[in-house]
Structures are given as C-alpha cells and as structure tokens.
Design a protein around this motif. Sequence first.
Motif, short mmCIF file in Angstrom:
data_model
loop_
_atom_site.label_atom_id
_atom_site.label_comp_id
_atom_site.label_asym_id
_atom_site.label_seq_id
_atom_site.Cartn_x
_atom_site.Cartn_y
_atom_site.Cartn_z
N GLY A 125 111.57 15.20 39.87
CA GLY A 125 112.77 14.81 39.55
C GLY A 125 113.61 15.69 38.96
N SER A 126 113.05 16.38 37.91
CA SER A 126 114.11 17.45 37.48
C SER A 126 113.18 18.99 37.51
CB SER A 126 114.16 17.17 35.91
OG SER A 126 112.55 17.13 35.27
N GLU A 127 112.10 19.15 37.86
CA GLU A 127 111.19 20.23 38.09
C GLU A 127 110.45 20.34 39.27
OE1 GLU A 127 111.27 22.48 35.38
OE2 GLU A 127 112.48 20.93 34.42
N ARG A 128 110.45 21.41 39.93
CA ARG A 128 109.73 21.69 41.14
C ARG A 128 108.65 22.85 40.53
NH1 ARG A 128 112.33 21.33 46.21
NH2 ARG A 128 111.79 23.57 46.63
N ILE A 129 107.47 22.26 40.88
CA ILE A 129 106.19 23.06 40.48
C ILE A 129 105.34 23.46 41.50
CG2 ILE A 129 104.05 23.08 38.82
CD1 ILE A 129 105.80 20.79 37.28
N LEU A 130 104.94 24.65 41.93
CA LEU A 130 104.37 25.01 43.08
C LEU A 130 102.85 25.39 42.70
CD1 LEU A 130 104.02 25.56 46.16
CD2 LEU A 130 105.11 27.52 45.51
N VAL A 131 102.00 24.83 43.15
CA VAL A 131 100.48 24.95 42.63
C VAL A 131 99.77 25.87 43.60
CG1 VAL A 131 98.05 24.19 41.91
CG2 VAL A 131 100.33 23.17 41.07
N ASP A 132 99.05 27.22 43.42
CA ASP A 132 98.29 27.71 44.01
C ASP A 132 98.75 28.25 45.29
OD1 ASP A 132 96.39 27.86 41.92
OD2 ASP A 132 94.81 26.46 42.84
N PRO A 133 100.10 28.93 45.48
CA PRO A 133 100.45 29.10 46.87
C PRO A 133 99.92 29.91 48.01
CG PRO A 133 101.82 30.17 45.26
CD PRO A 133 100.69 29.34 44.38
N TRP A 134 99.15 29.31 48.76
CA TRP A 134 99.07 30.31 49.99
C TRP A 134 99.79 29.56 50.95
CZ3 TRP A 134 93.91 29.14 53.06
CH2 TRP A 134 94.13 29.67 54.63
N LEU A 135 100.89 30.24 51.65
CA LEU A 135 101.93 29.66 52.39
C LEU A 135 101.90 29.90 53.96
CD1 LEU A 135 104.84 29.76 49.91
CD2 LEU A 135 103.03 27.86 50.27
N THR A 136 101.07 31.20 54.18
CA THR A 136 101.00 31.78 55.57
C THR A 136 100.15 30.95 56.60
OG1 THR A 136 99.20 33.47 54.76
CG2 THR A 136 101.76 33.98 54.52
N ARG A 137 100.20 31.11 57.88
CA ARG A 137 99.16 30.49 58.67
C ARG A 137 97.67 31.07 58.65
NH1 ARG A 137 102.76 28.78 63.88
NH2 ARG A 137 104.45 27.47 62.66
N ARG A 138 97.91 32.23 58.27
CA ARG A 138 96.42 32.92 58.28
C ARG A 138 96.44 33.65 56.70
NH1 ARG A 138 93.91 34.11 62.81
NH2 ARG A 138 92.34 35.18 61.91
N LEU A 139 95.20 33.41 56.29
CA LEU A 139 94.82 34.06 54.94
C LEU A 139 94.57 35.53 55.17
CD1 LEU A 139 94.12 33.55 51.82
CD2 LEU A 139 91.82 33.69 52.59
N ASP A 140 94.04 36.16 56.26
CA ASP A 140 93.96 37.47 56.38
C ASP A 140 93.43 37.55 58.08
OD1 ASP A 140 91.12 36.84 56.42
OD2 ASP A 140 91.18 36.84 54.37
N LEU A 200 107.69 23.79 57.86
CA LEU A 200 107.16 23.23 56.71
C LEU A 200 107.86 24.13 55.29
CD1 LEU A 200 105.61 21.28 54.96
CD2 LEU A 200 103.63 22.80 55.34
N LEU A 201 108.16 25.47 55.51
CA LEU A 201 108.15 26.13 54.17
C LEU A 201 109.94 25.80 53.90
CD1 LEU A 201 106.68 29.54 54.75
CD2 LEU A 201 105.74 27.38 53.68
N ASP A 202 110.54 25.36 54.91
CA ASP A 202 111.83 24.96 54.41
C ASP A 202 112.06 24.08 53.30
OD1 ASP A 202 112.55 26.22 56.64
OD2 ASP A 202 113.15 24.46 57.97
N VAL A 203 110.94 23.33 52.83
CA VAL A 203 111.07 22.51 51.59
C VAL A 203 111.16 23.58 50.46
CG1 VAL A 203 108.52 22.46 51.22
CG2 VAL A 203 109.98 20.52 50.61
N LEU A 204 110.86 24.69 50.47
CA LEU A 204 110.96 25.51 49.28
C LEU A 204 112.12 26.29 49.13
CD1 LEU A 204 107.24 27.30 49.62
CD2 LEU A 204 108.19 25.49 48.02
N ASP A 205 113.16 26.18 50.38
CA ASP A 205 114.59 26.81 50.13
C ASP A 205 115.17 26.51 48.84
OD1 ASP A 205 113.96 27.82 52.61
OD2 ASP A 205 115.70 26.28 53.90
N GLY A 206 115.52 27.29 48.23
CA GLY A 206 116.18 27.05 46.94
C GLY A 206 115.30 27.52 45.87
N GLY A 207 114.13 27.80 46.16
CA GLY A 207 112.97 28.22 45.09
C GLY A 207 112.37 27.15 44.38
N VAL A 208 111.49 27.47 43.42
CA VAL A 208 110.82 26.57 42.74
C VAL A 208 110.93 26.76 40.96
CG1 VAL A 208 108.93 26.07 44.42
CG2 VAL A 208 108.70 27.80 42.82
N ASP A 209 110.76 26.04 40.27
CA ASP A 209 111.02 26.28 39.00
C ASP A 209 109.86 26.86 38.21
OD1 ASP A 209 113.66 25.27 38.46
OD2 ASP A 209 112.61 23.18 39.25
#
Length: 463
Positions: free
Chosen positions: A16-31, A44-53
């Motif tokens: 509600g006041s903070e956006r907390i991102l945990v353990d970000p692996w965001l790509t379709r492949r790790l390697d 899906l990554l559009d939800v991160l537009d504007g960044g996280v706190d």
Amino acid sequence: MRLTTFGHAAVLVETGSERILVDPWLTRRLDRFWERLPAVPDGLLDVLDGGVDHIVFSHHHFDHHHFPSLRMLSEDPEVDFDEPPARAAETHCVWPRHPGRPRPSVSGLGHQAIGWTLRRLGFTRTSGVQPGDTVQLGDTLLRTSVSRVPFPEMTLLLEGPDATVMLCGDAMLHPDTEAWFSGPDAPGVDVALIPAHSIAPPGVLTERRPLGGIEDVQARARANFDRWTATVDARLTIPSSFGWRVRAEDGAFSWCNDALFPFTPWQALERLGETGRAGALWGPGQTLEVAGGEAELSGTDHDFAALYEAVTLDPDVKIPAFSPEHDRVGAQREPTAELVGRLMDHLVGTELWYRAVDNGDGHVLTVTEDTGTPRHFALDFAGGRVLPFTGDTGGSGDMGDTDDGAGSTRIAGSTLQALFDAELLFGSSYGLWTSDDTVLSAVFHDPRWYVRHVNAELARDGR
C-alpha cells in the motif's frame, strides 16, 4: 497486501505504501541451459514500471541474485538520453552479510558478492544484514532468520499492516527458526512460500551417474518440506523456489529433467493435502490479495500437473555417457597445452591444491580438441606442472581409471576456452564435462570469474 509472482522465488510485495521485490530473476532464461517453468507471460514486467522501493535478497545464488535482471532494474527508461539512469540510486537493497569471513559456496554460481554487484550496478542504498536482524521497510517490518547452510542465507518474514507473509527462498530449516516459531512470540503467518527443494546431488550432471537411493532422496525431500510446513503453520502454504527446467539453446540435455528433481511443487501440493494443510500453486503473472487472514488467488491459471510431470524424477531414465565431441560449446582458439597450463596456474594456491599436495593426489585431465582428438595431461600439484599422460584413461563412456588412482576430468577444449573467456558461467556449464573431482570448481568458482562476467555485461552497454 498484494503479492505478484514472476516465477521461481521472485515476488513483488505491495503493502500500500511500499513496493518490495524479492529475489529478482525476471528474464525468460536464467542462462543458456535453464529456462522458466512455467514461462513468463508477455507484459508481466510492466508491473515493475516506475521501479520498486526495496529489493531483498535471500542469498547470493544466481537464480536469486541474477545480475542481468538487476541491470534491467537499475535503469529508468523514461530519462532523457543525456541524463544518468537514476532508478538504482533510489532503490534500497537488503542482502545477507556473513558475520565473519565471507565464504563462497560451490553451487548455483555461488561465488557472487552481492554488495559489490549492487554497487557496480549503481545501487548505492544498501543494507547488509546478518540473518536474524530486523529491518523497517516503510510500514512493513522485515524479520530475517538464519538458514542451515554454510553461507549467508536468510528467510524473510514481512509483517505489514494487514498481513504477514513468509518467503523462505531455498533456505534449509534451522533449529533457531524452529525454536522461534515454537516460542511465545511466534508470529501468525497468513501465507508462506515454502521451498520444494529441486536439486539432486550434482553427480547426475558432473559425473553422469544415476541418482542412487531414489526413494531415500524423495523421502528426505518430503520430510524437509513437512518440517517447514509444520514449523511455520501458515494459513496458506505455496510450494515455491522451483521454477525452471533444463532446456539448452541447442536442445541438448533434456534428459536432465527426468533425472534431477526428486520433489516437485505438484508433489508438495499433494503432500499438503495428505497432511491436512491448505495449499496452492501459483505461476508467473498470478497474484495473491492477502488481508484479514484470507488470501485470494487471481490471474491466469497454469496446468501445473502437466508442467511438473515434465520434470518429475524417473528412476528408469537412461543418462547418456559424456561425449566431449557432442557436449561442448563454442570453439577452441588457444593451443590445448596453453589452456591446461593456464588452468594449473590458477589452481596453485587454492584449497584443492593444498589438499592435493598434502595427500599426494594427482589428476588426469583429458581435453578433446575441435578435431575430435583427445589429449591427456597429468596435473602435478606438488610441482605446479602439467605433464603428458600416457596411462590408461578408461573408456569414453565413464570416468575411467588411471594407473596411479588419480582423479580424472574430461572436457572439450572449446568449453574450457569458453570458461576462460568468461563466456560461460560456471553454474551453467554442468553437463559439458564429467569429473570425479573439483578441479574445475576450484578455478571457476573463484570470485574473479564472476567479476569478469558482471564487467563484461556492463561493457556491452558502454558502462
């Protein structure tokens, strides 16, 4: 509290006041060897537009501290072309710090230094905490607890105004955590993301041998999961930290998916039903609204039964013998003797080198050149030398036996070249050699190789 999953252990927590991102692996492949399961949907990554706190890391392995994903998060696409990217400087990062001398681990690309990586990527607001510390993240209290592993790893309990959730990453349940939850101050947890541990002994990949004692391995996995769920006793449990499968870019190594994973989230969900606990599965793009002791799951569902059937351990799977003609990557540029000499230069002074010198151990390294010609070398640890080897190295389908009982490793020259050229992450290289010792680990788990990968990634962007 709203939770959005990106798959595996990556979760966005909105209080509600903070956006907390945990353990970000965001790509379709790790390697080049590991891909998402389930796949990450478009947009899906559009939800991160504007960044996280805040970004919070449970530990330093590549699938939880994925520096290509962090590089994506560090930049603000809306700044003018002549302005520096400002998002990283505005984001607060929390990561586990070792109370004593840092100790790189030997799995999952375990030689990453989180603090250094964050600073290198421009994240200047960081808090290195010892597992067991608490951190205030706006209106949410982050309580950390220790994992039963030899490197810094922590579970994360987020206590917000309207919900309490626990994200355990890959953590192994520690007696201190059990004692905390059995004490008078034990928190009431609305939702817990409990690891369904997915990793079998590495010999399946590095030594090309079937997993022995499959029933015992599966029983231990179930027992670990049971202890976690009984300890946390959440209103809703989601089996987590299992979001990938082996799918090499050239289509090789698909057999790994039938040989590596003794306990899938689907099996964990069935286990929750057997023990009478409320459970659910979620995949990339799904969200949980948690409030008032209730959790509502929404978003496009996945066919989890079919997805996890593709990565369920099959005791009858045939593991192919290692073939350096086939199991290779790239092309060899340097003469084989020079590559092996470089390997020895880096081995001298490592813990493996000390142990080998004390024990009088030797090692035989077989390098198959691009022409298909195998060349055999004896590594003389005491003398720091590389010598031609003419003894029996065994057949091509197994590790073989040397006439002096030395350890042995087989690798393609092109793969060894790629490792030295910082083109191939060590943790991604499983399956491209076979070995009964840790000669390659001693060199390519050294932190300097990870540093080279990060710097190479930044150099591609001119940073």
